[in-house]
Design a protein around this motif. Structure first.
Motif, PDB file in Angstrom:
ATOM      1  N   TYR A  60      40.484  10.681  -5.176  1.00 17.24           N
ATOM      2  CA  TYR A  60      40.962  11.850  -5.906  1.00 17.24           C
ATOM      3  C   TYR A  60      39.833  12.780  -6.325  1.00 17.24           C
ATOM      4  O   TYR A  60      39.978  14.007  -6.328  1.00 17.24           O
ATOM      5  CB  TYR A  60      41.733  11.387  -7.149  1.00 17.24           C
ATOM      6  CG  TYR A  60      42.942  12.230  -7.474  1.00 17.24           C
ATOM      7  CD1 TYR A  60      42.817  13.563  -7.831  1.00 17.24           C
ATOM      8  CD2 TYR A  60      44.213  11.684  -7.426  1.00 17.24           C
ATOM      9  CE1 TYR A  60      43.933  14.333  -8.140  1.00 17.24           C
ATOM     10  CE2 TYR A  60      45.337  12.447  -7.730  1.00 17.24           C
ATOM     11  CZ  TYR A  60      45.180  13.763  -8.089  1.00 17.24           C
ATOM     12  OH  TYR A  60      46.269  14.530  -8.383  1.00 17.24           O
ATOM     13  N   GLY A 188      50.790  15.900  -8.278  1.00 19.98           N
ATOM     14  CA  GLY A 188      49.716  16.588  -8.991  1.00 19.98           C
ATOM     15  C   GLY A 188      48.726  17.248  -8.056  1.00 19.98           C
ATOM     16  O   GLY A 188      48.340  18.409  -8.255  1.00 19.98           O
ATOM     17  N   ALA A 189      48.297  16.519  -7.019  1.00 21.09           N
ATOM     18  CA  ALA A 189      47.321  17.072  -6.080  1.00 21.09           C
ATOM     19  C   ALA A 189      47.906  18.251  -5.310  1.00 21.09           C
ATOM     20  O   ALA A 189      47.229  19.275  -5.106  1.00 21.09           O
ATOM     21  CB  ALA A 189      46.859  15.987  -5.114  1.00 21.09           C
ATOM     22  N   THR A 191      50.320  20.255  -6.242  1.00 25.98           N
ATOM     23  CA  THR A 191      50.445  21.377  -7.179  1.00 25.98           C
ATOM     24  C   THR A 191      49.119  22.109  -7.328  1.00 25.98           C
ATOM     25  O   THR A 191      49.064  23.350  -7.310  1.00 25.98           O
ATOM     26  CB  THR A 191      50.918  20.868  -8.558  1.00 25.98           C
ATOM     27  OG1 THR A 191      52.167  20.208  -8.413  1.00 25.98           O
ATOM     28  CG2 THR A 191      51.054  22.018  -9.548  1.00 25.98           C
ATOM     29  N   CYS A 192      48.049  21.351  -7.461  1.00 23.25           N
ATOM     30  CA  CYS A 192      46.723  21.945  -7.611  1.00 23.25           C
ATOM     31  C   CYS A 192      46.342  22.750  -6.377  1.00 23.25           C
ATOM     32  O   CYS A 192      45.807  23.866  -6.484  1.00 23.25           O
ATOM     33  CB  CYS A 192      45.697  20.846  -7.865  1.00 23.25           C
ATOM     34  SG  CYS A 192      44.058  21.474  -8.266  1.00 23.25           S
ATOM     35  N   ILE A 317      40.143  21.695 -13.018  1.00 24.36           N
ATOM     36  CA  ILE A 317      41.369  21.263 -13.683  1.00 24.36           C
ATOM     37  C   ILE A 317      41.375  21.671 -15.152  1.00 24.36           C
ATOM     38  O   ILE A 317      42.370  22.196 -15.672  1.00 24.36           O
ATOM     39  CB  ILE A 317      41.536  19.737 -13.552  1.00 24.36           C
ATOM     40  CG1 ILE A 317      41.841  19.352 -12.100  1.00 24.36           C
ATOM     41  CG2 ILE A 317      42.639  19.212 -14.470  1.00 24.36           C
ATOM     42  CD1 ILE A 317      41.785  17.861 -11.839  1.00 24.36           C
ATOM     43  N   THR A 326      47.279  21.327 -16.408  1.00 22.28           N
ATOM     44  CA  THR A 326      46.038  20.575 -16.640  1.00 22.28           C
ATOM     45  C   THR A 326      46.357  19.140 -17.047  1.00 22.28           C
ATOM     46  O   THR A 326      45.780  18.182 -16.525  1.00 22.28           O
ATOM     47  CB  THR A 326      45.196  21.250 -17.736  1.00 22.28           C
ATOM     48  OG1 THR A 326      44.798  22.535 -17.298  1.00 22.28           O
ATOM     49  CG2 THR A 326      43.959  20.416 -18.069  1.00 22.28           C
ATOM     50  N   LEU A 329      47.648  17.188 -14.016  1.00 26.38           N
ATOM     51  CA  LEU A 329      46.608  16.809 -13.053  1.00 26.38           C
ATOM     52  C   LEU A 329      45.738  15.675 -13.564  1.00 26.38           C
ATOM     53  O   LEU A 329      45.395  14.749 -12.822  1.00 26.38           O
ATOM     54  CB  LEU A 329      45.745  18.032 -12.724  1.00 26.38           C
ATOM     55  CG  LEU A 329      46.064  18.762 -11.422  1.00 26.38           C
ATOM     56  CD1 LEU A 329      45.768  17.888 -10.219  1.00 26.38           C
ATOM     57  CD2 LEU A 329      47.521  19.201 -11.388  1.00 26.38           C
ATOM     58  N   SER A 332      47.644  12.617 -13.217  1.00 26.04           N
ATOM     59  CA  SER A 332      47.722  12.134 -11.835  1.00 26.04           C
ATOM     60  C   SER A 332      46.415  11.467 -11.408  1.00 26.04           C
ATOM     61  O   SER A 332      46.425  10.509 -10.632  1.00 26.04           O
ATOM     62  CB  SER A 332      48.071  13.284 -10.885  1.00 26.04           C
ATOM     63  OG  SER A 332      47.047  14.250 -10.824  1.00 26.04           O
TER      64      SER A 332
END
Length: 487
Positions: A60, A188-189, A191-192, A317, A326, A329, A332
């Motif tokens: 990650y 989460g990843a 979305t980022c 983040i 934030t 993430l 996650s």
């Protein structure tokens, strides 16, 4: 400035996961339940668990850090996964399902004697402690940025939370929480990544145009003669051997083969995890590449004093994402790391019990064994926490982890393959091969650690050379022994 909503999202998720894992405490009434989860966990849950175990906070944060600073060369490692997974489904999964012991290394004792089991399991424990420490450190980075707490304090608190639910819930609690964590970390990843794409002034295509012009998608040199640098082929060979080791002799994975109802469900779990792993791993590398393009455009958003590559994603983040996202993430990232640490703790405690305690105390009571499982899990977790503290001054975490993994686990696969392939190899043959393998691993490792001239072999190939040496020397010793015996 951090908003309260980020803290609420993060702490709600973390506390929920800890209590979910611990909620399985009363269901683990025997050693078998604790280490096999009753043998009736659905294959899709086990598949998500394998995915979550593989994609830790090393992936990650370490993978985006590598692609941000360099390119996609480490992604070649992930491209080797299908090869190892096919071999695992064809040979390893049915082999272990037919064994009478859940320990991966019980087979080695049958083939070569007690010493082989102790050697392989000790290498495994060293590897797991190093991995747990690496992951806990990476978990602490975003929390250090989010709350401003001292990073050692964050490491200690994080370790306590994970150890708590890992030792209470057993493998069933770990696997079910991992399934949830895998889902959260992928969401989460993704979305980022979408946010980065649409924060670019010219849209997503600008990410790719900047990255391509700076050779950020390169998979490395394709030279067939250079083994001293991280070329495509060095990473591919390293990936094949490490992933074979993961699916073939790593207790983290092997223990999961025993948690499903049938052999076919176990195979299905491996296949499902494999074909999900590659796109998910690629997404993490794409995040690092996208961040490179993002900060090429928004140069004023990075600290003026610079920042280490492993810190870039956590920095983004905390400072560039909308509030609420934030917290998601960081939750996650914790999902990715907590699952792998919990897995390492439960599998390591299983090895301590089956490979060390039971042979010494074969007539102990069931509750004694359960207590030993939990105490050894606590000790393993605390040792990992100490390694995490030592990691604070390491320059590149992913690179450091790969090197440590190659050194500590370099001979396990070779010894297993010798026993599996050569039916006539005996104790002496394996011992000779193992001694030679250890010497080769020490020789290659010494060049970097002692700052000696480069031997034209990259450190990633330590595991390859160690494995090949043990297998080939052991096989040759067997052949010569039989030839002289019959002469």
């Amino acid at each position: 400035m951090i908003e309260i909503i980020d803290l609420v999202v993060f702490f709600a998720f973390t506390i929920g996961i800890v209590f979910l894992g611990a909620s399985f405490y009363h269901k683990e009434t025997s050693v078998s339940d604790y280490i096999r989860g009753g043998g009736n966990i659905p294959s899709w849950v086990v598949g998500l668990s394998i995915l979550s175990t593989y994609i830790s906070s090393i992936s990650y944060l370490g993978n985006p850090g590598m692609s941000y600073e360099h390119n996609w060369n480490p992604f070649v490692f992930d491209l080797a996964i299908p090869i190892a997974a096919w071999i695992a489904c064809r040979y390893f999964v049915p082999f272990y399902r037919n064994q009478d012991s859940i320990s991966t290394y019980g087979f080695l004792e049958k083939r070569f004697g007690r010493w082989a089991r102790v050697y392989a399991s000790f290498c495994y424990l060293l590897t797991q402690i190093a991995r747990i420490g690496t992951i806990i450190f990476l978990l602490a980075l975003p929390m250090n940025m989010l709350l401003g707490w001292n990073i050692i304090t964050v490491i200690i608190l994080t370790s306590i939370a994970i150890i708590f639910y890992a030792i209470l819930g057993g493998i069933r609690g770990v696997i079910w929480t991992e399934a949830i964590q895998a889902t959260i970390m992928i969401i989460g990843a993704f979305t980022c990544l979408i946010i980065i794409f649409f924060e670019m002034p010219e849209g997503p295509q600008q990410v790719f145009s900047i990255a391509i012009s700076n050779h950020k998608f390169s998979l490395g040199s394709f030279s067939l003669t250079d083994f001293s640098t991280s070329t495509f082929w060095v990473c591919m060979i390293y990936g094949i051997f490490v992933n074979l080791q993961n699916f073939g002799v790593d207790q983290n994975y092997v223990q999961r083969y025993h948690t499903t109802n049938t052999l076919e469900e176990a195979r299905r779990a491996v296949k499902q995890s494999t074909w999900t792993l590659i796109p998910v791993a690629g997404m993490f590398f794409l995040i690092g590449t996208s961040l490179y393009s993002y900060y090429q455009v928004h140069t004023n958003l990075l600290p003026s004093e610079g920042i280490k590559s492993d810190y870039v994603f956590p920095y983004f983040i905390v400072h560039q994402l909308p509030h609420g996202i934030t917290g998601l993430l960081i939750a996650s990232i914790f999902a990715a790391g907590m699952s792998t640490v919990a897995t390492g703790i439960t599998s390591s405690s299983t090895i301590v019990l089956t490979d060390y305690v039971k042979p010494l105390l074969p007539k102990a009571k069931e509750w004694h064994y359960l207590a030993i499982l939990k105490i050894s899990g606590l000790i393993i977790g605390l040792l990992g926490m100490c390694i995490a503290i030592l990691m604070i001054n390491v320059a590149n975490i992913l690179d450091a982890w790969w090197k440590l993994s190659s050194i500590f686990s370099g001979g396990m696969l070779g010894l297993f393959l010798l026993g599996f392939v050569s039916k006539r190899a005996c104790n002496v043959d394996a011992a000779i091969g193992t001694i030679c393998g250890i010497l080769i691993i020490a020789w290659i490792s010494a060049f970097e650690w002692l700052h000696l001239p480069n031997p034209h072999i990259h450190n990633y190939l330590t595991i390859v050379c160690g494995t090949a040496t043990i297998f080939l020397i052991g096989f040759l010793a067997c052949h010569l022994r039989i030839r002289f015996k019959n002469a």
